[in-house]
Design a protein around this motif. Structure first.
Motif, mmCIF file in Angstrom:
data_model
loop_
_atom_site.group_PDB
_atom_site.id
_atom_site.type_symbol
_atom_site.label_atom_id
_atom_site.label_comp_id
_atom_site.label_asym_id
_atom_site.label_seq_id
_atom_site.Cartn_x
_atom_site.Cartn_y
_atom_site.Cartn_z
ATOM 1 N N LEU A 141 -9.606 19.128 -47.062
ATOM 2 C CA LEU A 141 -10.140 17.849 -46.594
ATOM 3 C C LEU A 141 -10.732 18.006 -45.197
ATOM 4 O O LEU A 141 -11.750 17.415 -44.869
ATOM 5 N N GLY A 165 -8.730 4.438 -53.921
ATOM 6 C CA GLY A 165 -7.748 5.240 -53.193
ATOM 7 C C GLY A 165 -7.991 5.230 -51.701
ATOM 8 O O GLY A 165 -7.350 5.950 -50.950
ATOM 9 N N ALA A 185 -16.783 12.253 -48.952
ATOM 10 C CA ALA A 185 -15.466 12.899 -48.931
ATOM 11 C C ALA A 185 -14.396 11.967 -49.486
ATOM 12 O O ALA A 185 -13.246 12.367 -49.608
ATOM 13 N N LEU A 186 -14.765 10.728 -49.825
ATOM 14 C CA LEU A 186 -13.833 9.699 -50.274
ATOM 15 C C LEU A 186 -12.628 9.623 -49.343
ATOM 16 O O LEU A 186 -11.478 9.642 -49.757
ATOM 17 N N ARG A 201 -5.167 17.961 -45.176
ATOM 18 C CA ARG A 201 -5.111 19.272 -45.823
ATOM 19 C C ARG A 201 -6.367 20.074 -45.471
ATOM 20 O O ARG A 201 -7.419 19.503 -45.220
ATOM 21 N N ALA A 213 -5.073 11.595 -54.888
ATOM 22 C CA ALA A 213 -6.056 11.525 -53.796
ATOM 23 C C ALA A 213 -7.378 10.966 -54.324
ATOM 24 O O ALA A 213 -7.732 11.214 -55.481
ATOM 25 N N PRO A 214 -8.105 10.231 -53.493
ATOM 26 C CA PRO A 214 -9.358 9.618 -53.953
ATOM 27 C C PRO A 214 -10.302 10.601 -54.626
ATOM 28 O O PRO A 214 -10.895 10.303 -55.652
ATOM 29 N N LYS A 215 -10.409 11.782 -54.054
ATOM 30 C CA LYS A 215 -11.388 12.730 -54.596
ATOM 31 C C LYS A 215 -10.973 13.251 -55.970
ATOM 32 O O LYS A 215 -11.787 13.814 -56.690
ATOM 33 N N ASP A 216 -9.692 13.084 -56.305
ATOM 34 C CA ASP A 216 -9.221 13.563 -57.610
ATOM 35 C C ASP A 216 -9.147 12.439 -58.645
ATOM 36 O O ASP A 216 -8.614 12.628 -59.732
ATOM 37 N N LEU A 225 -5.002 8.426 -45.006
ATOM 38 C CA LEU A 225 -4.879 9.345 -46.134
ATOM 39 C C LEU A 225 -4.284 8.719 -47.371
ATOM 40 O O LEU A 225 -4.165 9.370 -48.405
ATOM 41 N N GLY A 226 -3.858 7.471 -47.292
ATOM 42 C CA GLY A 226 -3.296 6.808 -48.464
ATOM 43 C C GLY A 226 -2.107 7.576 -48.990
ATOM 44 O O GLY A 226 -1.144 7.836 -48.263
ATOM 45 N N ALA A 227 -2.196 7.974 -50.249
ATOM 46 C CA ALA A 227 -1.067 8.622 -50.913
ATOM 47 C C ALA A 227 -0.672 9.927 -50.218
ATOM 48 O O ALA A 227 0.466 10.356 -50.300
ATOM 49 N N GLU A 228 -1.631 10.525 -49.515
ATOM 50 C CA GLU A 228 -1.329 11.814 -48.890
ATOM 51 C C GLU A 228 -0.786 11.675 -47.470
ATOM 52 O O GLU A 228 -0.534 12.658 -46.812
#
Lengths: 418, 379
Positions: A187, B52, A266-267, A184, B72-75, A174-177
């Motif tokens: 997602l 990201g 979905a990146l 979430r 987040a990547p999508k943002d 999730l990287g930053a998340e």
């Protein structure tokens, strides 16, 4: 013969006793795992656990399902009372007596009748196996998984998993998340929508890691476009005309496609481990067991690979089976000549030499180094470790030591369990 | 449309593995930047950090005015195109292009408009009802580009998008992507290991090795003035020839000497060589194959820089011949005109075009500037 849901008998008895006419409400409710499932298992085995009569469920709503309630939970909306019959179905009661004791009767009956869903149990078993394996207790891992079916009397519907196929554990990055610890809800729904586009992938359930357990059908007769079997320097597969191997290749391709779709649509970055292809539903514990094995090998030896399938690197399988004590003894012996920790340049040099079959000129070409620079690096490796990577025995030993030392240090540094 | 800034970006993995080290780059709005380098040099990792999909261990990443490390990547308002097209086999081209927008819950009318516009740009309107299986490699790649275009992102990230195509199609798609960039005028960051792709496509190219930027400049500058031996050897095909030797000062002249090689360097370079402190030291002479000439005009122009060579192999490429020749025990390559018929064993005189020859410090592998002015400019 008509098959009734498990709650039907309890509900009918209740409606007859109190003269009420409930309305059945179908609604999707996502499978839950982890702590929530543990609570369910406990609740199922102890029907007299404090009944939740009309309030919020005891563990709160699960992730990804705002109004998730346990079977047997009651709540009131306007002048209607609702009861959760199973994870997907509830019933609305107009004109129900206000006495909580009346409602508790149905709660107890429902909690006794509803078993956790097979999807949740499979995810929970995979997690149990992964946790046991992360502690290095491989025997317990095997036992956990092999006993799983009997222990919970699980019945996977015959049409649920299209055989032959393999279990897949997809772990999300999730990287930053990541700090959120879970995926979430939006997602999750993205992932589910992307997963739905793959006709061969069946999402079984979510773990809070965050990860999903899935099952990929390995239809060996299906043609696979653009398949490439990775052949590694450590004894990877050579494509054989073997059904299981073709099945694995097929599963791998489906998983790779899924990961690519997750990344582009979905990146979301994800890695997947794939278990052995099983051809009968009865052998699912074997499929799950090999999946756990693949997850462990993936984390220990090939953390950078996006897809790792069980059995694709036989040497790693062999190394993974060596106990920690033996690994420690080997490393101790290997360190007698010098320190084994190589800096990135040196590690790259060793890898380059192996890739070039110890041919200096070829290795220099592969590494984009001047021949003399490479010779200098080889000498530095020899001075530090005592191993001359121009010699086959030394290069092999040093490579093995690097591989095992890395997994050993991961274990010692308390790398989090899956 | 956005500027992308990477300030002191590092990527560290467990086990002290460093994939990207202190990466600094300022990509201008609408610029086409290519990351190029061998496998494992960190170019894809850097791209994935921008997307990201990988964490940034330290440093700051800005897209536009916004710091996006924790976004987040999508943002991030980006779109990625991958080597494997990631097309859904059971969906039509239209559905494939629309899927990403559907996931973002865009209204149907807007999805339809965007898909048709992108299809028009890519000239695939007639393919919208087909499934990926019924498309050629180039058409599939166009659909993959279309899936990215419909998102109307600020930045396009392309990770070796042409690697799956055959050589001929790759050349064609290279030009198509350039045209597309001119048409949609969006920032593009493109990753490739193919130096030809980098040279032909990028406004600027970023040459990477072992997670470190080696050089950032326009393709021509990188080709003409490589900062070190790695860049010199990586960019250009056939690769630059390297001859190891020594710089010797005799009276007022400076010579490059190696077995059977004695080249008097031009006076204009002496000051820079002295400043770099390489006179009297081991150096490497770098000469591109096209700067080794067998023609009279060059032999007369550079009489102090003639190599006596023996032909080992002559590869006829049609328009030119790659002559693999032996000079003092070292094999080097010269690109000569195809009107010369060279045979193995033939003796050949080759003049080094000294204006284009490079001197590298043998120990550090760093290029010595051609002049002091160039050295100042480089600083």
């Amino acid at each position: 013969m008509q098959v009734h849901p498990p709650w039907r008998e309890a509900l009918d008895a209740f409606t007859r006793a109190f003269g009420v006419s409930p309305r059945i409400v179908d609604g999707p409710c996502q499978p839950r795992v982890g702590a929530a499932v543990a609570a369910d298992l406990a609740a199922a085995s102890d029907p007299l656990r404090s009944a939740d009569l009309g309030g919020a469920p005891p563990h709160g709503p699960g992730i990804g399902c705002a109004a998730r309630r346990e079977p047997g939970a009651w709540w009131c909306e306007g002048d209607l009372w609702f009861v959760q019959l199973d994870w997907d179905t509830s019933a609305a009661f107009p004109g129900l007596p206000a006495d909580p004791a009346v409602r508790s009767l149905l709660s107890l009956a429902l909690r006794g009748s509803v078993q956790p869903r097979w999807q949740e149990i499979l995810v929970q078993q995979a997690l149990n196996g992964l946790r046991a394996a992360a502690q290095g207790d491989w025997e317990r891992t095997r036992r956990t998984l092999a006993d799983a079916r009997d222990a919970v009397r699980i019945q996977i519907p015959t049409d649920a998993l299209r055989m032959p196929g393999a279990f897949v554990w997809v772990e999300f990055h999730l990287g930053a998340e990541q700090s959120v610890g879970t995926l979430r809800p939006e997602l999750r729904s993205l992932v589910e929508e992307v997963a739905e586009t793959s006709p061969d992938f069946r999402l079984i359930g979510w773990a809070e890691t965050p990860a999903v357990l899935g099952f990929v059908t390995a239809d060996a007769s299906a043609a696979v476009d653009g398949d490439e079997t990775e052949v590694d320097s450590d004894g990877g597969p050579s494509p054989e005309n073997d059904e299981r191997m073709i099945g694995t290749i097929r599963v791998r391709s489906v998983v790779q496609q899924l990961l690519a779709a997750l990344e582009s649509d979905a990146l979301l970055a994800a890695q997947a481990s794939v278990g052995r292809v099983v051809d009968r539903l009865e052998t699912w514990p074997d499929g799950l067991c090999t999946l756990v094995d693949a997850c462990c090998q993936h984390v220990r030896f090939a953390p950078g690979r996006s897809v790792f399938a069980w059995g694709e690197r036989p040497l790693l399988q062999l190394l993974a089976g060596i106990g920690n004590e033996r690994v420690a003894a080997f490393l101790q012996a290997a360190r007698r000549r010098g320190a084994l920790t190589l800096d990135p340049d040196m590690a790259e040099t060793l890898q380059g030499m192996l890739q070039a079959n110890l041919n200096i000129s070829e290795a220099a070409r592969l590494l984009y180094l001047h021949r003399n620079t490479l010779m200098n690096r080889i000498e530095r490796i020899r001075m530090q470790t005592g191993y001359d990577v121009r010699q086959f025995d030394d290069a092999l030993l040093l490579w093995l030591a690097q591989l095992l030392a890395r997994s050993d240090s991961d274990r010692l540094s308390g790398r989090p369990a899956p | 449309m956005a500027r992308v800034q990477l300030n002191s970006i590092w990527k560290r993995y467990s086990g002290d593995v460093v994939a990207v080290k202190d990466f600094n780059l300022d990509i201008q709005d609408k610029e086409f930047v290519v990351f190029v380098g061998p496998s494992g040099c960190g170019k894809t990792t850097t791209l994935r950090m921008i997307a990201g999909l990988e964490d940034i261990s330290s440093g700051d990443l800005y897209i536009g005015e916004r710091r996006v490390n924790d976004v987040a990547p999508k943002d991030r308002d980006i779109a990625m195109v991958f080597q494997n097209y990631a097309l859904y086999p059971h969906m039509t081209v239209y559905q494939n292009m629309a899927f990403g927008l559907k996931l973002r819950k865009l209204p149907k009318s807007e999805i339809d408009q965007r898909v048709r516009e992108a299809a028009q740009i890519l000239d695939i309107e007639h393919l919208l009802d087909r499934k990926p299986k019924a498309l050629s490699g180039g058409q599939r790649q166009r659909v993959a580009l279309g899936r990215a275009i419909v998102r109307e992102p600020q930045v396009f990230l392309m990770d070796e998008p042409l690697s799956n195509l055959d050589a001929k199609l790759r050349v064609q798609m290279r030009a198509e992507i350039r045209k597309l960039h001119q048409r949609i005028q969006t920032t593009v960051i493109y990753v490739t290991h193919d130096q030809t792709e980098a040279m032909t496509m990028g406004d600027r190219i970023v040459v990477m090795r072992d997670g470190v930027i080696q050089q950032v400049d326009t393709p021509q500058q990188v080709y003409n003035f490589p900062v070190n031996m790695f860049v010199a050897g990586f960019i250009g095909s056939p690769a630059m020839n390297f001859i190891k030797g020594e710089l010797v000062q005799e009276s007022d002249a400076v010579f490059f000497r190696a077995p059977q090689v004695n080249i008097r360097l031009q006076e204009g370079r002496y000051a820079a060589l002295r400043q770099a402190g390489v006179i009297g030291k081991e150096v490497v002479l770098g000469v591109r194959p096209e700067d080794l000439h067998n023609e009279e005009m060059y032999l007369n122009t550079y009489p102090d820089a003639v190599l006596n060579a023996r032909v080992e192999v002559a590869e006829n490429m049609g328009s030119e011949v790659y002559a693999h020749v032996n000079v003092g025990g070292q094999t080097i390559i010269s690109r000569v005109n195809s009107r010369y018929h060279l045979t193995p064993g033939e003796e050949l005189k080759l003049a080094v075009d000294l204006n284009k020859a490079h001197i590298f410090d043998a120990a550090s592998e760093v290029a010595v500037p051609h002049s002091t002015a160039e050295a100042v400019a480089a600083k």
